[in-house]
Design a protein around this motif. Structure first.
Motif, PDB file in Angstrom:
ATOM      1  N   SER A  49       0.840  -1.179   0.000  1.00 12.80           N
ATOM      2  CA  SER A  49       0.000   0.000   0.000  1.00 12.80           C
ATOM      3  C   SER A  49       0.880   1.236   0.000  1.00 12.80           C
ATOM      4  O   SER A  49       1.915   1.268   0.664  1.00 12.80           O
ATOM      5  CB  SER A  49      -0.923   0.027   1.217  1.00 12.80           C
ATOM      6  OG  SER A  49      -1.592   1.270   1.326  1.00 12.80           O
ATOM      7  N   VAL A  50       0.458   2.251  -0.746  1.00 13.73           N
ATOM      8  CA  VAL A  50       1.237   3.483  -0.808  1.00 13.73           C
ATOM      9  C   VAL A  50       1.312   4.162   0.551  1.00 13.73           C
ATOM     10  O   VAL A  50       2.234   4.913   0.849  1.00 13.73           O
ATOM     11  CB  VAL A  50       0.632   4.432  -1.866  1.00 13.73           C
ATOM     12  CG1 VAL A  50      -0.702   4.968  -1.413  1.00 13.73           C
ATOM     13  CG2 VAL A  50       1.579   5.561  -2.190  1.00 13.73           C
ATOM     14  N   PHE A  51       0.345   3.865   1.431  1.00 10.68           N
ATOM     15  CA  PHE A  51       0.343   4.482   2.748  1.00 10.68           C
ATOM     16  C   PHE A  51       1.420   3.899   3.669  1.00 10.68           C
ATOM     17  O   PHE A  51       1.636   4.407   4.759  1.00 10.68           O
ATOM     18  CB  PHE A  51      -1.036   4.338   3.391  1.00 10.68           C
ATOM     19  CG  PHE A  51      -2.097   5.135   2.684  1.00 10.68           C
ATOM     20  CD1 PHE A  51      -2.137   6.522   2.785  1.00 10.68           C
ATOM     21  CD2 PHE A  51      -3.044   4.508   1.895  1.00 10.68           C
ATOM     22  CE1 PHE A  51      -3.105   7.257   2.129  1.00 10.68           C
ATOM     23  CE2 PHE A  51      -4.017   5.241   1.236  1.00 10.68           C
ATOM     24  CZ  PHE A  51      -4.045   6.621   1.355  1.00 10.68           C
ATOM     25  N   GLN A  52       2.091   2.813   3.251  1.00  7.70           N
ATOM     26  CA  GLN A  52       3.212   2.285   4.019  1.00  7.70           C
ATOM     27  C   GLN A  52       4.463   3.148   3.843  1.00  7.70           C
ATOM     28  O   GLN A  52       5.428   2.974   4.586  1.00  7.70           O
ATOM     29  CB  GLN A  52       3.506   0.845   3.596  1.00  7.70           C
ATOM     30  CG  GLN A  52       2.406  -0.153   3.973  1.00  7.70           C
ATOM     31  CD  GLN A  52       2.709  -1.547   3.474  1.00  7.70           C
ATOM     32  OE1 GLN A  52       2.054  -2.091   2.606  1.00  7.70           O
ATOM     33  NE2 GLN A  52       3.736  -2.155   4.039  1.00  7.70           N
ATOM     34  N   LEU A  53       4.470   4.044   2.894  1.00  8.59           N
ATOM     35  CA  LEU A  53       5.612   4.912   2.647  1.00  8.59           C
ATOM     36  C   LEU A  53       5.398   6.210   3.413  1.00  8.59           C
ATOM     37  O   LEU A  53       4.506   7.007   3.098  1.00  8.59           O
ATOM     38  CB  LEU A  53       5.752   5.181   1.149  1.00  8.59           C
ATOM     39  CG  LEU A  53       5.944   3.928   0.278  1.00  8.59           C
ATOM     40  CD1 LEU A  53       5.828   4.274  -1.190  1.00  8.59           C
ATOM     41  CD2 LEU A  53       7.284   3.265   0.578  1.00  8.59           C
ATOM     42  N   SER A  54       6.211   6.441   4.427  1.00  9.89           N
ATOM     43  CA  SER A  54       5.985   7.551   5.347  1.00  9.89           C
ATOM     44  C   SER A  54       6.194   8.917   4.717  1.00  9.89           C
ATOM     45  O   SER A  54       5.661   9.912   5.203  1.00  9.89           O
ATOM     46  CB  SER A  54       6.891   7.406   6.576  1.00  9.89           C
ATOM     47  OG  SER A  54       8.262   7.434   6.200  1.00  9.89           O
ATOM     48  N   ALA A 401     -16.502   9.570   9.973  1.00  9.71           N
ATOM     49  CA  ALA A 401     -15.081   9.836  10.207  1.00  9.71           C
ATOM     50  C   ALA A 401     -14.288   8.550  10.084  1.00  9.71           C
ATOM     51  O   ALA A 401     -14.780   7.456  10.407  1.00  9.71           O
ATOM     52  CB  ALA A 401     -14.862  10.454  11.594  1.00  9.71           C
ATOM     53  N   SER A 402     -13.048   8.688   9.603  1.00 13.51           N
ATOM     54  CA  SER A 402     -12.119   7.562   9.528  1.00 13.51           C
ATOM     55  C   SER A 402     -10.725   8.070   9.891  1.00 13.51           C
ATOM     56  O   SER A 402     -10.292   9.116   9.399  1.00 13.51           O
ATOM     57  CB  SER A 402     -12.108   6.954   8.124  1.00 13.51           C
ATOM     58  OG  SER A 402     -11.171   5.900   8.031  1.00 13.51           O
ATOM     59  N   TRP A 403     -10.033   7.315  10.757  1.00 11.86           N
ATOM     60  CA  TRP A 403      -8.721   7.731  11.258  1.00 11.86           C
ATOM     61  C   TRP A 403      -7.764   6.539  11.186  1.00 11.86           C
ATOM     62  O   TRP A 403      -7.976   5.533  11.840  1.00 11.86           O
ATOM     63  CB  TRP A 403      -8.838   8.240  12.694  1.00 11.86           C
ATOM     64  CG  TRP A 403      -7.530   8.630  13.329  1.00 11.86           C
ATOM     65  CD1 TRP A 403      -6.405   9.054  12.705  1.00 11.86           C
ATOM     66  CD2 TRP A 403      -7.224   8.619  14.733  1.00 11.86           C
ATOM     67  NE1 TRP A 403      -5.416   9.318  13.614  1.00 11.86           N
ATOM     68  CE2 TRP A 403      -5.886   9.064  14.876  1.00 11.86           C
ATOM     69  CE3 TRP A 403      -7.955   8.288  15.874  1.00 11.86           C
ATOM     70  CZ2 TRP A 403      -5.271   9.149  16.119  1.00 11.86           C
ATOM     71  CZ3 TRP A 403      -7.345   8.382  17.112  1.00 11.86           C
ATOM     72  CH2 TRP A 403      -6.010   8.818  17.225  1.00 11.86           C
ATOM     73  N   MET A 404      -6.728   6.673  10.365  1.00  9.55           N
ATOM     74  CA  MET A 404      -5.669   5.669  10.300  1.00  9.55           C
ATOM     75  C   MET A 404      -4.704   5.961  11.444  1.00  9.55           C
ATOM     76  O   MET A 404      -3.762   6.746  11.303  1.00  9.55           O
ATOM     77  CB  MET A 404      -4.963   5.721   8.941  1.00  9.55           C
ATOM     78  CG  MET A 404      -4.081   4.513   8.665  1.00  9.55           C
ATOM     79  SD  MET A 404      -5.081   3.050   8.319  1.00  9.55           S
ATOM     80  CE  MET A 404      -3.794   1.821   8.040  1.00  9.55           C
ATOM     81  N   VAL A 405      -4.938   5.332  12.594  1.00 14.64           N
ATOM     82  CA  VAL A 405      -4.178   5.630  13.798  1.00 14.64           C
ATOM     83  C   VAL A 405      -2.710   5.279  13.604  1.00 14.64           C
ATOM     84  O   VAL A 405      -1.805   6.006  14.032  1.00 14.64           O
ATOM     85  CB  VAL A 405      -4.763   4.869  15.001  1.00 14.64           C
ATOM     86  CG1 VAL A 405      -3.988   5.192  16.274  1.00 14.64           C
ATOM     87  CG2 VAL A 405      -6.240   5.209  15.171  1.00 14.64           C
ATOM     88  N   SER A 406      -2.458   4.143  12.980  1.00 21.22           N
ATOM     89  CA  SER A 406      -1.101   3.687  12.678  1.00 21.22           C
ATOM     90  C   SER A 406      -1.166   2.850  11.421  1.00 21.22           C
ATOM     91  O   SER A 406      -2.237   2.675  10.831  1.00 21.22           O
ATOM     92  CB  SER A 406      -0.529   2.878  13.851  1.00 21.22           C
ATOM     93  OG  SER A 406      -1.201   1.636  13.973  1.00 21.22           O
ATOM     94  N   LEU A 442      -7.899  -4.027  12.407  1.00 24.18           N
ATOM     95  CA  LEU A 442      -6.508  -4.338  12.712  1.00 24.18           C
ATOM     96  C   LEU A 442      -5.904  -5.003  11.487  1.00 24.18           C
ATOM     97  O   LEU A 442      -6.369  -6.062  11.054  1.00 24.18           O
ATOM     98  CB  LEU A 442      -6.417  -5.266  13.929  1.00 24.18           C
ATOM     99  CG  LEU A 442      -6.921  -4.674  15.249  1.00 24.18           C
ATOM    100  CD1 LEU A 442      -6.964  -5.749  16.333  1.00 24.18           C
ATOM    101  CD2 LEU A 442      -6.031  -3.524  15.686  1.00 24.18           C
ATOM    102  N   LEU A 443      -4.855  -4.397  10.928  1.00 28.50           N
ATOM    103  CA  LEU A 443      -4.316  -4.835   9.647  1.00 28.50           C
ATOM    104  C   LEU A 443      -3.144  -5.783   9.819  1.00 28.50           C
ATOM    105  O   LEU A 443      -2.392  -5.701  10.794  1.00 28.50           O
ATOM    106  CB  LEU A 443      -3.871  -3.613   8.836  1.00 28.50           C
ATOM    107  CG  LEU A 443      -4.879  -2.467   8.731  1.00 28.50           C
ATOM    108  CD1 LEU A 443      -4.326  -1.363   7.844  1.00 28.50           C
ATOM    109  CD2 LEU A 443      -6.214  -2.953   8.235  1.00 28.50           C
ATOM    110  N   ASP A 444      -3.018  -6.683   8.837  1.00 35.68           N
ATOM    111  CA  ASP A 444      -1.900  -7.627   8.749  1.00 35.68           C
ATOM    112  C   ASP A 444      -1.824  -8.539   9.976  1.00 35.68           C
ATOM    113  O   ASP A 444      -0.732  -8.931  10.403  1.00 35.68           O
ATOM    114  CB  ASP A 444      -0.578  -6.884   8.567  1.00 35.68           C
ATOM    115  CG  ASP A 444      -0.546  -6.051   7.299  1.00 35.68           C
ATOM    116  OD1 ASP A 444      -1.237  -6.428   6.334  1.00 35.68           O
ATOM    117  OD2 ASP A 444       0.157  -5.029   7.269  1.00 35.68           O
ATOM    118  N   VAL A 445      -2.971  -8.895  10.529  1.00 35.62           N
ATOM    119  CA  VAL A 445      -3.009  -9.810  11.666  1.00 35.62           C
ATOM    120  C   VAL A 445      -2.841 -11.236  11.148  1.00 35.62           C
ATOM    121  O   VAL A 445      -3.688 -11.749  10.419  1.00 35.62           O
ATOM    122  CB  VAL A 445      -4.330  -9.685  12.447  1.00 35.62           C
ATOM    123  CG1 VAL A 445      -4.384 -10.699  13.583  1.00 35.62           C
ATOM    124  CG2 VAL A 445      -4.480  -8.275  12.995  1.00 35.62           C
TER     125      VAL A 445
END
Length: 527
Positions: A49-54, A401-406, A442-445
């Motif tokens: 995912s492009v969001f993995q690139l900080s 609302a949606s919040w990508m906490v981490s 919870l992602l990548d569990v």
């Protein structure tokens, strides 16, 4: 393949590096090749995912091209520290290495039957191959092999303008409760084939063929909150094929995207429902209520709408939709403007790449016989406060609302309110309906791409009516709640298995009713 190869070709140089340092001549020396090998193997990390690139955000000018290469072609990598470093210079050798990797990935996708290219795509591909002939040869990628790949693409393309993608769901499910619930285990299916046609490379005409026989559990339980998020209206018809969607999406200038639809066009096709991990029927919530705010459900099917981007942070959307059963009927109280309709507007606000906020308003008219104020997700009272024999108008408000906490956790939720009035002369009855929900993903569990999900909320509830005997005393005080737990296991890029269950407490706003439990194992095949 959800994007055309042209998108890859036009965005390749952007996504592989913001600045390409062309040397003009090939420097085929051992030191440089060692650098390339290091770049290609040791110092990189594949991202899904492009969001993995900080150091990449939606406001970056190259964001869309990079996201396309990462998510659709899986041929872009980042550095071990989670960065992409898009502003550093890129040598021709490194660009050629990335080009070759992406070509190989495109070839694999074409061989699997999920890709198509146009004559323009092939011409652009040949120009890139010719431009980097020396570098590709130095890297060991023979030009004649690449020419063979291009010929393969020409011989195996599905269409020059249309690509086919599909989704098949197998579901094992059952509803459980007391003796009055038909709790037999069922096995059912849903099939969707999308024909996506583009005439300019930026537009899309979608024609969806679908069939299915997935049971709507409201029949077995008497509770609409028990419905699955992917059940089918054709469930009793034994997999009869029908046109599920027919709409055209196209740009108007650089900031506006417009929609025109004849069949199956809904607000969720045009508006961002702000529930990224649970909105999809094929890979989202198992329950119908858990997919998105019921405010988005209403008379729909045919109409038009648009999205207008106001810079990087704000988007305004609007739409008008008429009911499927009315729009093609010239009789009184039917047609495009005189039957049941939804007129809606939404404002989206993204203060950062991890936070999304939206506010939606919908005005609706539902004629006698078509009353459904809850989108078939709540109590019978919330759906039809005054039965089904009177026309009603409603004002519907929603906040999401949606919040990508981490990188591993996303939180989302919504609240919805409906104020409805009987639309008859001399009849001043009215009703209020509320709903809300929160969820966590919870992602990548247990592995890359897997999702552990939890949803909890209040299904649409009739909180009070005026000038009616309904809800006298405390008869509207009880509240229906839904809790869902699911685990989405990604077996591979094309198969996802989602076992889970959801519980409906106090069904139909009555705590005397027995709790209903729905269990499901949904297997989704995408191609």
């Amino acid at each position: 393949m959800s994007k055309t190869v042209r998108t890859f070709l036009s965005g390749a140089s952007v996504a592989l590096g913001a600045t390409v340092a062309f040397s003009g001549t090939a420097q085929a020396n051992t030191e440089l090749l060692d650098q390339i090998n290091s770049y290609s193997q040791d110092d990189i990390a594949q991202v899904n995912s492009v969001f993995q690139l900080s150091d990449v955000s939606p406001s970056d000018w190259a964001f869309d091209a990079l996201r396309n290469l990462v998510e659709n072609y899986n041929c872009i990598v980042g550095y071990p520290d989670g960065t992409f470093r898009g502003s550093r210079p890129l040598s021709r050798y490194e660009f050629a290495a990335g080009l070759n990797a992406c070509l190989q990935q495109i070839e694999r996708m074409i061989q699997s039957g999920t890709g198509e290219v146009t004559a323009e795509d092939l011409a652009a591909l040949r120009r890139l191959v010719n431009e980097f002939e020396a570098e590709l040869a130095t890297l060991g990628a023979r030009v004649d092999d690449l020419e063979g790949r291009v010929e393969f693409l020409e011989d195996n393309q599905f269409s020059t303008t249309t690509k086919l993608n599909g989704e098949v769901i197998f579901n094992i499910g059952a509803a459980f409760g007391e003796d009055d619930i038909d709790d037999q285990v069922t096995f059912s299916d849903r099939v969707r084939l999308n024909l996506d046609t583009s005439f300019t490379g930026r537009d899309r005409l979608r024609t969806r063929l679908e069939a299915g026989n997935i049971t709507a559990f409201d029949d077995a339980t008497g509770v609409e909150t028990a419905r699955l998020g992917f059940d089918t209206f054709t469930g009793e018809d034994g997999n009869d094929v029908e046109i599920g969607k027919l709409f055209y999406r196209f740009p108007v200038g650089d900031n506006v995207r417009a929609y025109v639809g004849a069949v199956g066009l809904g607000l969720d096709d045009m508006f961002d429902v702000t529930n990224p991990y649970f909105d999809s029927s094929g890979s989202g919530a198992l329950s119908r209520f858990g997919r998105f705010n019921p405010i988005y459900r209403g008379p729909d099917g045919a109409g038009a709408g648009f999205n207008f981007n106001l810079g990087d942070k704000f988007t305004v959307s609007a739409a008008y939709l008429a009911g499927d059963g009315d729009v093609n009927n010239p009789a009184e109280k039917n047609g495009l403007f005189n039957g049941s309709y939804t007129a809606a507007a939404q404002l989206d606000f993204a203060p950062s790449d991890r936070i999304m906020l939206s506010a939606v308003y919908a005005n609706r008219y539902q004629k006698s016989g078509d009353i459904n104020l809850s989108g078939s997700t709540g109590s019978d009272w919330a759906k039809r406060p005054f039965m089904n024999s009177v026309p009603m108008t409603s004002d519907n408000f929603g906040l999401q609302a949606s919040w990508m906490v981490s990188n591993k956790l996303n939180l989302a939720g919504w609240v919805g309110y409906t104020s409805a009035d009987v639309e008859l002369s001399g009849d001043n009855r009215s009703a209020d309906i509320w709903n809300w929900a929160v969820n966590a993903a919870l992602l990548d569990v247990g592995g890359d791409g897997n999702v552990l999900g939890f949803i909890f909320g209040q299904a649409p509830k009739l909180t009070g009516v005026e000038n009616s005997s309904i809800c006298d005393g405390s008869s509207c005080d009880d509240t229906t709640y839904l809790a869902e737990l699911q685990y989405r296991y990604k077996l591979n890029d094309n198969i996802t298995i989602t076992p889970g269950a959801y519980v409906v407490f106090n069904p139909n706003q009555n705590d005397d009713n027995d709790t209903v439990v729905v269990g499901s194992v949904r297997t989704t095949f995408s191609f």
